[in-house]
Design an enzyme around this catalytic site. Sequence first.
Site, short mmCIF file in Angstrom:
data_model
loop_
_atom_site.label_atom_id
_atom_site.label_comp_id
_atom_site.label_asym_id
_atom_site.label_seq_id
_atom_site.Cartn_x
_atom_site.Cartn_y
_atom_site.Cartn_z
N ASP A 44 -6.59 -5.71 11.26
CA ASP A 44 -5.64 -5.94 10.17
C ASP A 44 -5.83 -4.86 9.10
O ASP A 44 -5.89 -5.13 7.90
CB ASP A 44 -5.75 -7.34 9.58
CG ASP A 44 -4.53 -7.70 8.71
OD1 ASP A 44 -3.58 -6.89 8.62
OD2 ASP A 44 -4.55 -8.79 8.10
N HIS A 91 1.84 -14.31 11.63
CA HIS A 91 1.01 -14.57 10.45
C HIS A 91 1.27 -16.01 10.07
O HIS A 91 2.36 -16.35 9.59
CB HIS A 91 1.37 -13.62 9.32
CG HIS A 91 0.53 -13.83 8.09
ND1 HIS A 91 -0.22 -12.83 7.53
CD2 HIS A 91 0.31 -14.94 7.33
CE1 HIS A 91 -0.87 -13.32 6.48
NE2 HIS A 91 -0.56 -14.59 6.33
N HIS A 99 -4.80 -0.21 0.55
CA HIS A 99 -4.11 -0.05 -0.75
C HIS A 99 -4.96 0.91 -1.57
O HIS A 99 -6.17 1.01 -1.36
CB HIS A 99 -4.00 -1.39 -1.48
CG HIS A 99 -3.15 -2.40 -0.77
ND1 HIS A 99 -1.78 -2.38 -0.80
CD2 HIS A 99 -3.50 -3.45 0.01
CE1 HIS A 99 -1.30 -3.38 -0.09
NE2 HIS A 99 -2.32 -4.05 0.42
N PHE A 138 0.07 1.02 9.18
CA PHE A 138 -0.07 2.43 8.82
C PHE A 138 0.95 2.87 7.77
O PHE A 138 1.03 4.06 7.43
CB PHE A 138 -0.02 3.31 10.07
CG PHE A 138 -1.30 3.28 10.89
CD1 PHE A 138 -2.48 2.79 10.35
CD2 PHE A 138 -1.33 3.77 12.18
CE1 PHE A 138 -3.66 2.76 11.08
CE2 PHE A 138 -2.50 3.75 12.93
CZ PHE A 138 -3.67 3.25 12.39
N ARG A 139 1.71 1.88 7.21
CA ARG A 139 2.54 2.14 6.01
C ARG A 139 3.51 3.30 6.18
O ARG A 139 3.80 4.02 5.21
CB ARG A 139 1.64 2.44 4.79
CG ARG A 139 0.43 1.53 4.62
CD ARG A 139 0.83 0.22 4.05
NE ARG A 139 -0.32 -0.55 3.59
CZ ARG A 139 -0.36 -1.87 3.60
NH1 ARG A 139 0.68 -2.57 4.04
NH2 ARG A 139 -1.40 -2.51 3.15
N HIS A 169 -3.64 -4.87 15.51
CA HIS A 169 -3.11 -5.21 14.19
C HIS A 169 -3.44 -4.15 13.15
O HIS A 169 -4.50 -4.20 12.51
CB HIS A 169 -3.69 -6.57 13.76
CG HIS A 169 -2.99 -7.21 12.62
ND1 HIS A 169 -2.90 -8.58 12.48
CD2 HIS A 169 -2.34 -6.70 11.55
CE1 HIS A 169 -2.23 -8.86 11.38
NE2 HIS A 169 -1.89 -7.74 10.79
N HIS A 228 -5.27 -12.99 12.95
CA HIS A 228 -6.35 -13.26 11.99
C HIS A 228 -6.63 -14.75 11.69
O HIS A 228 -6.47 -15.20 10.57
CB HIS A 228 -6.12 -12.51 10.67
CG HIS A 228 -4.71 -12.48 10.15
ND1 HIS A 228 -3.92 -13.60 10.01
CD2 HIS A 228 -3.94 -11.45 9.73
CE1 HIS A 228 -2.76 -13.26 9.54
NE2 HIS A 228 -2.73 -11.96 9.36
ZN LIG Z 1 -1.56 -7.72 8.76
#
Ligand SMILES: [Zn+2]
Length: 434
Positions: A286, A171, A290, A55-56, A52, A220
Amino acid sequence: MAGRAWLRGRLQPIEVGVGEGGRIVAVKKSVTGERRRDLGDAVLMPSATDLHVHFRDPGGPDEVEDFASGTRQAALGGVGLVADMPNTRPLMDRLSRLESKVARTRGRLAVDAALLASAQRAGRIPILAAGSAGFKLYLSPSTNVEATPDETELGPILESVARSGLSLTVHAEDPALFSELDPATTSAGWDAHRPARAEAAAITRLVAAVPAGLRLDVAHVTTVDALRAVVQAGHASEATAHHLLLAASSSTDARRKVNPPLRPEVERAKLWEAFRAGEIPFLASDHAPHSAAAKDQPYALAPSGMPGVETTVPLLLARVRQSELAFATLQAAACDRPARWLGQPEGRLAVGHDANFLVVDFRKRRRLHARDLHAPCGWTAFEGWEAIFPREHYLRGERIVEGGEYVGRPIGRLVRPEYVDRALVPSSPGSERR
Ligand SMILES: [Zn+2]
């Protein structure tokens, strides 16, 4: 390579032979070969698999991560294979987008990666299955995901993923149960806003709708009740280092703002006990960075998520050293099971497997400081925590980390499931002893 490894139920002296093509050719008491390295008391451990990460990439100009930076942190944190989530900008809900994401990975991966596709729309799943390694579904809105499936859409989504033969990561939070109260200003307030019962309700709805044959991983989990609802129904689940180690508090620091939220200490302690007992199939980060500026906004405005791919395994290795966690339990949850979940057998030291492994020196503890880490976001929620970083990391026999520094080339590959080990689900706490 002569060191120690956890094999057949105990930590024992072992020698690992690495042959041409970067494969393990021998795992024995003594291996003959031209070059021999004695690692002394250091422990050889398979590279971890992190199921999880975000890497944007692709992303906008304000993103603080990409494949190159993300996979380098993975290498340094002992992770040799990551599963990258599809909620990039744009969302990976079309084959053409997935193909351009594949192109973006070329020559930029320090470790191997599996790309997941979005399962938000049932009609697109069959075609997306051709280009992805698995699917991700959000039951609540998230970064770059607004539309979530209603009552009529969930069944067809699950059926379609089951037919694809790929796994589904979910999720699970029910936004109908998020509180309408004042905006949260602390992590305890965020927990009250997105309570554990919203997670429990989503899991109940999901588990009731799962068709036969679907390989489901609930991402998660934050409470033991959520975990047991998933595992007792025969499905897999992940826990993150932050839900295992950090609790909700009165701190107004939004660096600890994550979805689902951190829970109160009593719940965190129970989740940790379940992890220690081997009840949680997968450890995952996860990893969702940011910028510090975004996180420094007032709590209610700050985005959710924290970096973790570089620190998850090192934090847990420190727990092993402190005798709070069995090495075999960590190895099963971080290396063996998650690799097999992706259809990769490499999460064990065994003949014929790629020589993907770590050299861990348990005497080399250090305190985590953001300035020593490699996350472009520049911060960690674990500032000052004890960690043990792998001294070396090998991918297909090639050293990519040496002395705790990245020394590799971008030799990472994209992987898709080769075979699927259905015996993984449900996990049995004793399975690490094979
Ligand atoms: Zn996530």
